[in-house]
Design a protein around this motif. Structure first.
Motif, PDB file in Angstrom:
ATOM      1  N   ILE A   1       0.813  -1.224   0.000  1.00 52.31           N
ATOM      2  CA  ILE A   1       0.000   0.000   0.000  1.00 52.31           C
ATOM      3  C   ILE A   1       0.845   1.273   0.000  1.00 52.31           C
ATOM      4  CG2 ILE A   1      -1.960  -1.143   1.080  1.00 52.31           C
ATOM      5  CD1 ILE A   1      -1.215   0.022   3.724  1.00 52.31           C
ATOM      6  N   PHE A   2       2.125   1.168   0.406  1.00 54.02           N
ATOM      7  CA  PHE A   2       2.992   2.345   0.378  1.00 54.02           C
ATOM      8  C   PHE A   2       4.066   2.266  -0.704  1.00 54.02           C
ATOM      9  CE2 PHE A   2       1.423   2.916   4.791  1.00 54.02           C
ATOM     10  CZ  PHE A   2       0.970   4.223   4.654  1.00 54.02           C
ATOM     11  N   SER A   3       3.881   1.369  -1.662  1.00 46.38           N
ATOM     12  CA  SER A   3       4.804   1.327  -2.789  1.00 46.38           C
ATOM     13  C   SER A   3       4.707   2.641  -3.559  1.00 46.38           C
ATOM     14  CB  SER A   3       4.467   0.154  -3.708  1.00 46.38           C
ATOM     15  OG  SER A   3       3.183   0.326  -4.286  1.00 46.38           O
ATOM     16  N   ALA A   4       5.720   2.925  -4.378  1.00 46.24           N
ATOM     17  CA  ALA A   4       5.761   4.199  -5.103  1.00 46.24           C
ATOM     18  C   ALA A   4       4.516   4.408  -5.948  1.00 46.24           C
ATOM     19  CB  ALA A   4       7.017   4.261  -5.965  1.00 46.24           C
ATOM     20  N   ARG A   5       3.991   3.333  -6.535  1.00 49.41           N
ATOM     21  CA  ARG A   5       2.836   3.469  -7.424  1.00 49.41           C
ATOM     22  C   ARG A   5       1.526   3.627  -6.655  1.00 49.41           C
ATOM     23  NH1 ARG A   5       4.724  -1.688  -7.420  1.00 49.41           N
ATOM     24  NH2 ARG A   5       3.301  -3.337  -6.750  1.00 49.41           N
ATOM     25  N   ASN A   6       1.528   3.298  -5.352  1.00 48.16           N
ATOM     26  CA  ASN A   6       0.280   3.320  -4.580  1.00 48.16           C
ATOM     27  C   ASN A   6       0.246   4.371  -3.484  1.00 48.16           C
ATOM     28  OD1 ASN A   6      -0.727   1.109  -6.008  1.00 48.16           O
ATOM     29  ND2 ASN A   6       0.246  -0.351  -4.613  1.00 48.16           N
ATOM     30  N   ALA A   7       1.376   4.995  -3.173  1.00 49.95           N
ATOM     31  CA  ALA A   7       1.466   5.858  -2.000  1.00 49.95           C
ATOM     32  C   ALA A   7       0.518   7.055  -2.077  1.00 49.95           C
ATOM     33  CB  ALA A   7       2.911   6.343  -1.822  1.00 49.95           C
ATOM     34  N   TYR A   8       0.362   7.650  -3.257  1.00 53.98           N
ATOM     35  CA  TYR A   8      -0.505   8.828  -3.375  1.00 53.98           C
ATOM     36  C   TYR A   8      -1.960   8.460  -3.103  1.00 53.98           C
ATOM     37  CZ  TYR A   8      -2.899  12.857  -5.380  1.00 53.98           C
ATOM     38  OH  TYR A   8      -3.708  13.944  -5.564  1.00 53.98           O
ATOM     39  N   ALA A   9      -2.415   7.345  -3.686  1.00 55.97           N
ATOM     40  CA  ALA A   9      -3.787   6.903  -3.430  1.00 55.97           C
ATOM     41  C   ALA A   9      -3.990   6.601  -1.950  1.00 55.97           C
ATOM     42  CB  ALA A   9      -4.107   5.674  -4.272  1.00 55.97           C
ATOM     43  N   THR A  10      -3.000   5.954  -1.341  1.00 54.48           N
ATOM     44  CA  THR A  10      -3.087   5.650   0.083  1.00 54.48           C
ATOM     45  C   THR A  10      -3.222   6.921   0.911  1.00 54.48           C
ATOM     46  OG1 THR A  10      -1.833   3.592  -0.119  1.00 54.48           O
ATOM     47  CG2 THR A  10      -1.839   4.641   2.042  1.00 54.48           C
ATOM     48  N   ALA A  11      -2.420   7.951   0.588  1.00 55.06           N
ATOM     49  CA  ALA A  11      -2.476   9.213   1.326  1.00 55.06           C
ATOM     50  C   ALA A  11      -3.856   9.860   1.212  1.00 55.06           C
ATOM     51  CB  ALA A  11      -1.399  10.161   0.820  1.00 55.06           C
ATOM     52  N   CYS A  12      -4.445   9.822   0.012  1.00 60.60           N
ATOM     53  CA  CYS A  12      -5.778  10.409  -0.180  1.00 60.60           C
ATOM     54  C   CYS A  12      -6.832   9.652   0.609  1.00 60.60           C
ATOM     55  CB  CYS A  12      -6.129  10.413  -1.670  1.00 60.60           C
ATOM     56  SG  CYS A  12      -5.123  11.503  -2.688  1.00 60.60           S
ATOM     57  N   PHE A  13      -6.823   8.321   0.495  1.00 60.60           N
ATOM     58  CA  PHE A  13      -7.794   7.507   1.223  1.00 60.60           C
ATOM     59  C   PHE A  13      -7.654   7.723   2.732  1.00 60.60           C
ATOM     60  CE2 PHE A  13      -8.491   4.672  -2.525  1.00 60.60           C
ATOM     61  CZ  PHE A  13      -9.874   4.596  -2.452  1.00 60.60           C
ATOM     62  N   TRP A  14      -6.428   7.647   3.219  1.00 60.39           N
ATOM     63  CA  TRP A  14      -6.221   7.730   4.660  1.00 60.39           C
ATOM     64  C   TRP A  14      -6.616   9.101   5.204  1.00 60.39           C
ATOM     65  CZ3 TRP A  14      -1.692   4.623   7.159  1.00 60.39           C
ATOM     66  CH2 TRP A  14      -1.754   3.295   6.728  1.00 60.39           C
TER      67      TRP A  14
END
Length: 438
Positions: free
Chosen positions: A250-263
């Motif tokens: 969930i914190f990989s480079a490709r997923n980190a931005y989406a994770t930050a928005c969701f969280w």
């Protein structure tokens, strides 16, 4: 592996090649609904009994201590979401689901007999461990066992149990609190332990979990019972998923931005849910309403959020989840802000209904969106981690309400603060990427 951009993509990695029939899908939704209803009651009961705790001469609690009462539960939920969500990916979603339901129900019975505030706080913390685990597990099972075209609707339907649990807590409080005090209101929250054997009999284990662990015999037996096919395990699937695997995904480079928005959105959303659920009756009492009317405000807030969860689920399937949740948070912000302007009691009921529809419902649908957005192999654990972070917001909600109360400022300041929080949640949701990252 990456986040998926929509529910259909999210479920396509290891989900059955032929979808579960609608009646059997509804059975899973119903069982999860019952557990989430119990959770909603357990969370809402504190808001219902707060006016009685505030005037309890034996305990003599300050506003900040009253705020902390709700935070004990939320802190337990923060820990439980991380621990239970991760353990479920190792030992199975069904057994952890049953353990969580049993744990918070039994601890609620102990809370009802608390002789001191310290015992009350300890038992609420332990209850929170189970409460924190139920949500990601119910989310994962509902998303997995729902047809692609009805994922958001089924999730909204399932999670309406949370709001109806809040609603039930408000009604039970209004019924019992004036004559019997807060302890019987709390004790009723222990009743769900009686349905655990029924859950054990009817609730299926996750096929995603069984296939990912290469337990093909168990997966085949379950698939035959459900009337679906079992796909061959993917080469990317791992036999064990630990916390490092989950966080690495969930914190990989490709997923980190989406994770930050969701969280961020979930953090603000749960701050609203827990802050308003605990303090709304007390705020309305300070605004001049009697105990019965103050509890009815919480009931209206909760009931309309239950309706909103179902309605928003339908709109999300039709118009898109991100657009629906963003507009819902904005609507909730408007409703909360309007509460600062005093009107007739019926107008205030209407505005509270708008606030409940827009804020709680949006948070429910957003949680389902996250569960569908995640890859199946980390769905329950990833949702658990996100909700555990967001429970820092839930932890802050009751404390913020207590802090504002301790300042002796006008009640409308509560609404200004919570409306601003809803606006931030809307912004964060609008920034969630629509496509795969990387």
């Amino acid at each position: 592996m990456t986040y998926a951009s929509n529910p259909a993509t999210a479920s396509s990695v290891v989900s059955p090649t032929r979808e579960i029939s609608h009646p059997k899908s509804l059975m899973v939704v119903l069982l999860c609904w019952v557990a989430i209803f119990a959770e909603g009651y357990d969370v809402g009961v504190l808001g219902a009994i707060l006016p009685a705790l505030a005037t309890d001469n034996a305990w003599n609690l300050s506003p900040m201590q009253l705020g902390a009462m709700g935070s004990y539960t939320v802190f337990g939920m923060l820990v439980g979401g991380i621990v239970i969500g991760t353990l479920s990916e190792i030992y199975g979603r069904k057994p952890m689901f049953l353990i969580c339901l049993s744990l918070f129900s039994l601890c609620t019975a102990v809370t009802a007999w608390s002789p001191t505030p310290m015992v009350f706080g300890i038992t609420r913390f332990v209850s929170g461990l189970g409460l924190g685990g139920i949500i990601p597990l119910a989310a994962a099972l509902t998303i997995e066992y729902s047809p692609s075209a009805k994922k958001n609707f089924n999730y909204g339907l399932m999670y309406s149990g949370y709001s109806l649990g809040l609603f039930a807590a408000a009604l039970v409080g209004r019924w019992l609190l004036p004559d019997y005090g807060w302890r019987p209101v709390m004790l009723i929250g222990a009743l769900p332990v009686l349905i655990v054997p029924i859950m054990a009999l009817l609730l299926p284990e996750s096929l995603d979990f069984l296939v990912a662990r290469r337990r093909q015999d168990a997966a085949q037996r379950l698939a035959s019972r459900l009337g679906v096919d079992v796909p061959a395990p993917s080469g990317q699937q791992k036999t064990r998923v630990g916390w490092r695997t989950v966080l690495g995904e969930i914190f990989s480079a490709r997923n980190a931005y989406a994770t930050a928005c969701f969280w961020t959105a979930l953090f603000m959303g749960l701050l609203l849910v827990y802050g308003l659920a605990q303090w709304l009756p007390q705020i309305m009492r300070k605004s001049g309403y009697d105990l019965g009317d103050s509890l009815l405000f919480l009931a209206v807030f909760s009931f309309t959020s239950a309706i909103g969860g179902i309605v928003l689920g339908q709109w999300a399937d039709r118009f898109g989840v991100k657009r629906t949740v963003t507009l819902s948070y904005l609507l909730g912000a408007i409703g909360i802000a309007m509460l600062a302007f005093k009107g007739s009691i019926w107008l205030n009921y209407a505005v509270v209904a708008l606030a409940g529809f827009g804020t709680v419902s949006a948070s429910l649908i957003l949680t389902g969106y996250l569960a569908a957005y995640l890859q199946p192999s980390v769905r329950a654990a990833g949702t658990g981690w996100a909700l555990s972070f967001s429970r820092i917001g839930a932890l802050c909600g009751p404390l913020i309400g207590g802090y504002i109360a301790s300042l002796n400022v006008a009640p409308e300041w509560n609404f200004y603060v919570f409306a601003f929080v809803a606006a931030i949640a809307a912004l964060a949701t609008s920034l969630i990427p629509n496509k795969k990252q990387g």
